[in-house]
Design a protein around this motif. Structure first.
Motif, PDB file in Angstrom:
ATOM      1  N   ARG B  23     -17.031 -48.948  46.326  1.00 24.91           N
ATOM      2  CA  ARG B  23     -16.247 -48.365  45.230  1.00 24.91           C
ATOM      3  C   ARG B  23     -14.824 -48.931  45.224  1.00 24.91           C
ATOM      4  O   ARG B  23     -14.109 -48.824  44.233  1.00 24.91           O
ATOM      5  N   GLY B  24     -14.415 -49.471  46.361  1.00 24.86           N
ATOM      6  CA  GLY B  24     -13.068 -50.004  46.518  1.00 24.86           C
ATOM      7  C   GLY B  24     -12.852 -50.355  47.976  1.00 24.86           C
ATOM      8  O   GLY B  24     -13.780 -50.233  48.793  1.00 24.86           O
ATOM      9  N   PRO B  25     -11.656 -50.793  48.332  1.00 26.80           N
ATOM     10  CA  PRO B  25     -11.416 -51.284  49.688  1.00 26.80           C
ATOM     11  C   PRO B  25     -11.562 -50.195  50.752  1.00 26.80           C
ATOM     12  O   PRO B  25     -11.850 -50.506  51.909  1.00 26.80           O
ATOM     13  N   ASP B  26     -11.391 -48.948  50.380  1.00 25.01           N
ATOM     14  CA  ASP B  26     -11.493 -47.867  51.361  1.00 25.01           C
ATOM     15  C   ASP B  26     -12.870 -47.219  51.334  1.00 25.01           C
ATOM     16  O   ASP B  26     -13.084 -46.201  51.979  1.00 25.01           O
ATOM     17  N   ASP B  27     -13.762 -47.775  50.570  1.00 24.38           N
ATOM     18  CA  ASP B  27     -15.077 -47.163  50.416  1.00 24.38           C
ATOM     19  C   ASP B  27     -16.119 -48.268  50.292  1.00 24.38           C
ATOM     20  O   ASP B  27     -16.771 -48.429  49.257  1.00 24.38           O
ATOM     21  N   ILE B  28     -16.263 -49.044  51.370  1.00 22.73           N
ATOM     22  CA  ILE B  28     -17.222 -50.153  51.410  1.00 22.73           C
ATOM     23  C   ILE B  28     -18.434 -49.686  52.206  1.00 22.73           C
ATOM     24  O   ILE B  28     -18.343 -49.448  53.410  1.00 22.73           O
ATOM     25  N   GLU B  29     -19.567 -49.566  51.532  1.00 22.08           N
ATOM     26  CA  GLU B  29     -20.757 -49.037  52.206  1.00 22.08           C
ATOM     27  C   GLU B  29     -21.510 -50.107  52.989  1.00 22.08           C
ATOM     28  O   GLU B  29     -22.132 -49.821  53.999  1.00 22.08           O
ATOM     29  N   ASP B  30     -21.447 -51.354  52.497  1.00 26.27           N
ATOM     30  CA  ASP B  30     -22.116 -52.429  53.230  1.00 26.27           C
ATOM     31  C   ASP B  30     -21.431 -53.749  52.873  1.00 26.27           C
ATOM     32  O   ASP B  30     -20.838 -53.881  51.789  1.00 26.27           O
ATOM     33  N   ARG B  31     -21.527 -54.694  53.771  1.00 29.63           N
ATOM     34  CA  ARG B  31     -20.927 -56.012  53.563  1.00 29.63           C
ATOM     35  C   ARG B  31     -21.824 -57.023  54.270  1.00 29.63           C
ATOM     36  O   ARG B  31     -22.069 -56.907  55.473  1.00 29.63           O
ATOM     37  N   VAL B  32     -22.324 -57.986  53.528  1.00 26.02           N
ATOM     38  CA  VAL B  32     -23.250 -58.978  54.069  1.00 26.02           C
ATOM     39  C   VAL B  32     -22.734 -60.366  53.729  1.00 26.02           C
ATOM     40  O   VAL B  32     -22.390 -60.636  52.570  1.00 26.02           O
ATOM     41  N   GLN B  33     -22.660 -61.234  54.721  1.00 30.20           N
ATOM     42  CA  GLN B  33     -22.219 -62.606  54.467  1.00 30.20           C
ATOM     43  C   GLN B  33     -23.400 -63.556  54.613  1.00 30.20           C
ATOM     44  O   GLN B  33     -24.166 -63.466  55.569  1.00 30.20           O
ATOM     45  N   LEU B  34     -23.529 -64.457  53.640  1.00 36.48           N
ATOM     46  CA  LEU B  34     -24.628 -65.419  53.626  1.00 36.48           C
ATOM     47  C   LEU B  34     -24.054 -66.824  53.451  1.00 36.48           C
ATOM     48  O   LEU B  34     -23.035 -66.983  52.784  1.00 36.48           O
ATOM     49  N   PRO B  35     -24.728 -67.832  53.995  1.00 37.91           N
ATOM     50  CA  PRO B  35     -24.267 -69.201  53.700  1.00 37.91           C
ATOM     51  C   PRO B  35     -24.674 -69.601  52.282  1.00 37.91           C
ATOM     52  O   PRO B  35     -25.715 -69.164  51.782  1.00 37.91           O
ATOM     53  N   THR B  36     -23.836 -70.378  51.611  1.00 36.52           N
ATOM     54  CA  THR B  36     -24.227 -70.939  50.319  1.00 36.52           C
ATOM     55  C   THR B  36     -24.919 -72.269  50.590  1.00 36.52           C
ATOM     56  O   THR B  36     -24.297 -73.203  51.086  1.00 36.52           O
ATOM     57  N   THR B  37     -26.207 -72.309  50.299  1.00 35.54           N
ATOM     58  CA  THR B  37     -26.971 -73.549  50.538  1.00 35.54           C
ATOM     59  C   THR B  37     -27.503 -74.049  49.191  1.00 35.54           C
ATOM     60  O   THR B  37     -26.736 -74.187  48.256  1.00 35.54           O
ATOM     61  N   ARG B  38     -28.791 -74.281  49.091  1.00 33.60           N
ATOM     62  CA  ARG B  38     -29.379 -74.647  47.799  1.00 33.60           C
ATOM     63  C   ARG B  38     -29.469 -73.402  46.921  1.00 33.60           C
ATOM     64  O   ARG B  38     -29.621 -72.291  47.437  1.00 33.60           O
ATOM     65  N   PRO B  39     -29.415 -73.576  45.616  1.00 30.79           N
ATOM     66  CA  PRO B  39     -29.377 -72.398  44.743  1.00 30.79           C
ATOM     67  C   PRO B  39     -30.540 -71.434  44.948  1.00 30.79           C
ATOM     68  O   PRO B  39     -30.331 -70.230  45.065  1.00 30.79           O
ATOM     69  N   GLU B  40     -31.781 -71.950  44.994  1.00 31.54           N
ATOM     70  CA  GLU B  40     -32.939 -71.052  45.074  1.00 31.54           C
ATOM     71  C   GLU B  40     -32.864 -70.210  46.342  1.00 31.54           C
ATOM     72  O   GLU B  40     -33.074 -68.991  46.316  1.00 31.54           O
ATOM     73  N   GLU B  41     -32.507 -70.858  47.436  1.00 36.77           N
ATOM     74  CA  GLU B  41     -32.429 -70.169  48.724  1.00 36.77           C
ATOM     75  C   GLU B  41     -31.314 -69.122  48.700  1.00 36.77           C
ATOM     76  O   GLU B  41     -31.494 -67.978  49.119  1.00 36.77           O
ATOM     77  N   THR B  42     -30.163 -69.501  48.170  1.00 44.39           N
ATOM     78  CA  THR B  42     -29.003 -68.610  48.187  1.00 44.39           C
ATOM     79  C   THR B  42     -29.215 -67.428  47.247  1.00 44.39           C
ATOM     80  O   THR B  42     -28.965 -66.274  47.616  1.00 44.39           O
ATOM     81  N   LEU B  43     -29.685 -67.710  46.028  1.00 45.84           N
ATOM     82  CA  LEU B  43     -29.861 -66.623  45.062  1.00 45.84           C
ATOM     83  C   LEU B  43     -30.970 -65.673  45.519  1.00 45.84           C
ATOM     84  O   LEU B  43     -30.860 -64.444  45.338  1.00 45.84           O
ATOM     85  N   SER B  44     -32.020 -66.204  46.132  1.00 46.09           N
ATOM     86  CA  SER B  44     -33.078 -65.333  46.667  1.00 46.09           C
ATOM     87  C   SER B  44     -32.537 -64.445  47.781  1.00 46.09           C
ATOM     88  O   SER B  44     -32.901 -63.266  47.890  1.00 46.09           O
ATOM     89  N   ALA B  45     -31.668 -65.001  48.616  1.00 42.86           N
ATOM     90  CA  ALA B  45     -31.088 -64.202  49.706  1.00 42.86           C
ATOM     91  C   ALA B  45     -30.196 -63.094  49.151  1.00 42.86           C
ATOM     92  O   ALA B  45     -30.182 -61.969  49.666  1.00 42.86           O
ATOM     93  N   ILE B  46     -29.450 -63.408  48.073  1.00 41.66           N
ATOM     94  CA  ILE B  46     -28.624 -62.372  47.429  1.00 41.66           C
ATOM     95  C   ILE B  46     -29.527 -61.283  46.849  1.00 41.66           C
ATOM     96  O   ILE B  46     -29.267 -60.086  46.998  1.00 41.66           O
ATOM     97  N   GLU B  47     -30.612 -61.709  46.209  1.00 41.72           N
ATOM     98  CA  GLU B  47     -31.544 -60.729  45.633  1.00 41.72           C
ATOM     99  C   GLU B  47     -32.135 -59.821  46.715  1.00 41.72           C
ATOM    100  O   GLU B  47     -32.317 -58.617  46.496  1.00 41.72           O
ATOM    101  N   ALA B  48     -32.401 -60.397  47.872  1.00 45.82           N
ATOM    102  CA  ALA B  48     -32.946 -59.578  48.964  1.00 45.82           C
ATOM    103  C   ALA B  48     -31.920 -58.540  49.413  1.00 45.82           C
ATOM    104  O   ALA B  48     -32.275 -57.404  49.755  1.00 45.82           O
ATOM    105  N   VAL B  49     -30.651 -58.903  49.425  1.00 41.67           N
ATOM    106  CA  VAL B  49     -29.604 -57.930  49.759  1.00 41.67           C
ATOM    107  C   VAL B  49     -29.555 -56.831  48.699  1.00 41.67           C
ATOM    108  O   VAL B  49     -29.515 -55.633  49.024  1.00 41.67           O
ATOM    109  N   LEU B  50     -29.597 -57.228  47.434  1.00 47.56           N
ATOM    110  CA  LEU B  50     -29.563 -56.230  46.349  1.00 47.56           C
ATOM    111  C   LEU B  50     -30.766 -55.281  46.453  1.00 47.56           C
ATOM    112  O   LEU B  50     -30.652 -54.078  46.190  1.00 47.56           O
ATOM    113  N   ASP B  51     -31.910 -55.830  46.863  1.00 48.65           N
ATOM    114  CA  ASP B  51     -33.114 -55.000  46.990  1.00 48.65           C
ATOM    115  C   ASP B  51     -32.951 -53.910  48.046  1.00 48.65           C
ATOM    116  O   ASP B  51     -33.551 -52.841  47.947  1.00 48.65           O
TER     117      ASP B  51
END
Lengths: 305, 305
Positions: B23-51
Motif C-alpha cells: 500500500r506504501g513504503p510502510d505497508d509492504i506485504e511482500d517483496r520479490v527480486q528476479l533477474p531480468t533475462t529473456r522476456p518469456e522467462e522473466t514475464l513468466s516468473a513475474i506472473e508466478a509471483v502475481l499468482d
C-alpha cells in the motif's frame, strides 16, 4: 457545437485587449477591441464590456505575462513583473471574476493561443500539442491531455539556452541570458544581430541559418518533453517568413538524429505547422479557458490519454 | 494510509525486476527480486509471483524503456526499441494486465521513481515535481498535478543539447547526439572523457565543472517548463558524488540569472535535492501507477492545481 457554453473571453495583450462573447470561432456574438493603457482604465473598460453582455456562464482571460497561475499562491491571477507601467503586481483574474460573477479561467496569452489552436486550429483534434510563438519574444504553450502543462508557474521555454553553431559567438540580446533562444531568434535579436528587421532580411542572408538552428533546438527540446503530437509555430518571425519553416523543420530533424522514432515526428511537414486562427487565437483561447473553468472540455475529438 | 489500496507493483529493470505487494513504503506485504533475462522467462516468473499474491486491486508496472505510453497507439504498453535481446517490441502491459485481471498502470521506471518521490520521498506533498536520474543514462520524470507529463511519448529530456562551456569541444559519447546531456554528463560519458569512472574521479578534477555546467543546463531547462516545485536528482553519478550537488545548484542559479523570480527557485538547497527512497523508488512508483489506474490519487497532501 450546440453543447458548448457561451463564454466571455478576454485577451489582455500588451498593446490591445480583445473581448469576445462566443461559443467558438463559428459562433462569435460580439467582439470588442480596446487599447491597453493604464490598468485602472483598461480593466474598467473591460468591465464595461462585460456589463453590456448577458447570458455567458464563464469568463476566460488570456493575459500577457509573466503572470501567476499557481493556485497555491496568494498571487494567483496577478501579473507578476512587467516593464509595462502600472501593471506589475496587478490582480487581473480576481477583479474580473468578481465583476463577472461566473467561474473564471486564467492563463497566459501563449497558452490561450495553444488551447485555441488545439481545439479549432492547426492542431485540431489533438490533446497533446505545443504552440511556439516567435515574435518580439519567444513563448511556448504546452498542452497535455487538453490542459496546460504547468505547476509552479507557466512555461518560459523561450529562454532555453541552445547549443551554438560552431563559430557563432554572437552574445545575443536577452537581458537575462544573452544567447538564449529569445536572445538569438526573436525579432529584436534578428534586428540586433543583422541591423535589418527580420521581415526585410533577404532569404539568403546567412543569419537565417543561425536563427533556424536555434529554433530547431527549440523543436528538439519540445519533442523531448514527450508531449506534442504536433507543434504549431506562430508569431511575426515565423508567419512573415515562409522560407523559415523548411529550414526549422530540417534543423529539428538533423538535431534529433532519428532518436525519437515515431511516425509523427518523422514527418516534419505535418509535425511542425503554421497556426490557423490568426489574430483570433488569443481571444478564442480565452473562450477555452473559460469553458475549462466550468469543467467543460470543449475538445470533442481529442485523442484520449 | 488506511484508505490506500493494496497494489501489486513491478519495477521491470534492465538487469533485475522487483515485485512488491504494498500500500506504501510502510505497508509492504511482500517483496520479490528476479533477474531480468529473456522476456518469456522473466514475464513468466513475474506472473508466478502475481499468482502467489491475492487481495490486490490494481497492478502497476514501471519499466525500462523506451516504451509506448500512448493510449492511442496499438503499441501502448510495449517496450519499443532496446538493445536488450528479445525485448524490443515486447508487449508487457497487456500481457501482465490480462494475467492479473485488475486495472493496470504502466509507465517508465523514471516516471515511477518520480511519482514515488513525490508521494513518499524527497518531494513529499508536492503535486508538481521533476525527478532526474544521472547514472548510466540521464532520464527525467516530470509530474504535474500528480500525474506524469506526457502525450505522444514519455520524456527524453536527458537528450537535450546544452550550450557548451566556452572552449570545451569534446564530442561527447551519445551515439545519436554526441554532446547531449547524456553524452556529456552520464556515467559512461564521464569515464569516456576522463578515462576514470566518476566514482573514482577526484573532486578537484576540472572535468566536474564541465559536468556540473551540463547538469545545470538540465535544471535550467526543467525550471523553464514551469512545472517543478522541487527537483529531485538521483542516479549513481549524483548520489555517489556529494560535491556535485552544490556545483549543480550553483550552475543552475548562474544560468537562470534571476529570470524566474520565485522563492522556491531562489533557494537552490531546498529546490534541488537528493532522493529519499533509494532502491525502493522504482517499485513504490509502480504502486502509485497501479493506484492511479484505479482512479485513486494516493497523494493526500498535494498542493491543488
Amino acid at each position: 457545437m450546440g453543447e458548448a457554453p457561451l463564454v466571455a473571453g478576454v485577451e489582455l495583450g500588451g498593446t490591445k485587449c480583445i473581448c469576445i462573447l462566443a461559443r467558438g470561432p463559428d459562433d462569435i456574438e460580439d467582439r470588442v477591441q480596446l487599447p491597453t493603457t493604464r490598468p485602472e482604465e483598461t480593466l474598467s473598460a473591460i468591465e464595461a464590456v462585460l456589463d453590456r453582455w448577458s447570458g455567458f456562464s464563464a469568463l476566460g482571460i488570456a493575459s500577457f505575462g509573466p503572470v501567476s497561475i499557481d493556485h497555491a499562491s496568494p498571487l494567483y491571477g496577478h501579473i507578476t513583473s512587467t516593464p509595462k507601467p502600472g501593471w506589475a503586481g496587478q490582480d487581473v483574474a480576481a477583479r474580473l471574476k468578481r465583476h463577472a460573477g461566473v467561474p473564471t479561467g486564467f492563463h497566459t496569452d501563449v497558452v490561450g493561443a495553444a488551447l485555441a489552436e488545439a481545439r479549432w486550429g492547426a492542431a485540431k483534434g489533438l490533446a497533446d500539442i505545443a504552440y511556439a510563438t516567435v515574435g518580439t519574444g519567444i513563448g511556448v504553450g504546452l498542452i497535455a491531455g487538453g490542459k496546460p502543462v504547468d505547476g509552479l508557474t507557466h512555461s518560459e521555454l523561450g529562454h532555453l539556452r541552445p547549443v551554438r553553431v560552431l563559430g557563432d559567438d554572437w552574445v545575443g540580446n536577452c537581458p537575462y541570458h544573452g544567447a538564449c533562444l529569445e536572445g538569438l531568434a526573436a525579432g529584436p535579436a534578428i534586428a540586433a544581430r543583422t541591423g535589418i528587421p527580420g521581415d526585410q532580411l533577404a532569404a539568403d542572408d546567412p543569419a537565417w541559418d543561425l536563427i533556424a538552428h536555434a529554433l530547431g533546438q527549440l523543436l528538439h527540446s519540445l519533442v523531448l518533453t514527450g508531449v506534442p503530437r504536433r507543434i504549431v509555430m506562430g508569431g511575426g518571425v515565423m508567419v512573415g517568413t515562409d522560407h523559415l519553416f523548411p529550414r526549422v523543420r530540417a534543423a529539428m530533424a538533423k538535431s534529433l538524429a532519428g532518436y525519437v522514432a515515431l511516425p509523427e515526428v518523422g514527418d516534419p511537414e505535418t509535425y511542425v505547422v503554421p497556426p490557423a486562427l490568426g489574430g483570433n487565437a488569443g481571444p478564442l483561447g480565452a473562450i477555452v479557458l473559460g469553458a475549462q473553468a466550468l469543467g467543460v472540455q470543449l475538445q470533442t475529438s481529442f485523442t484520449t490519454n
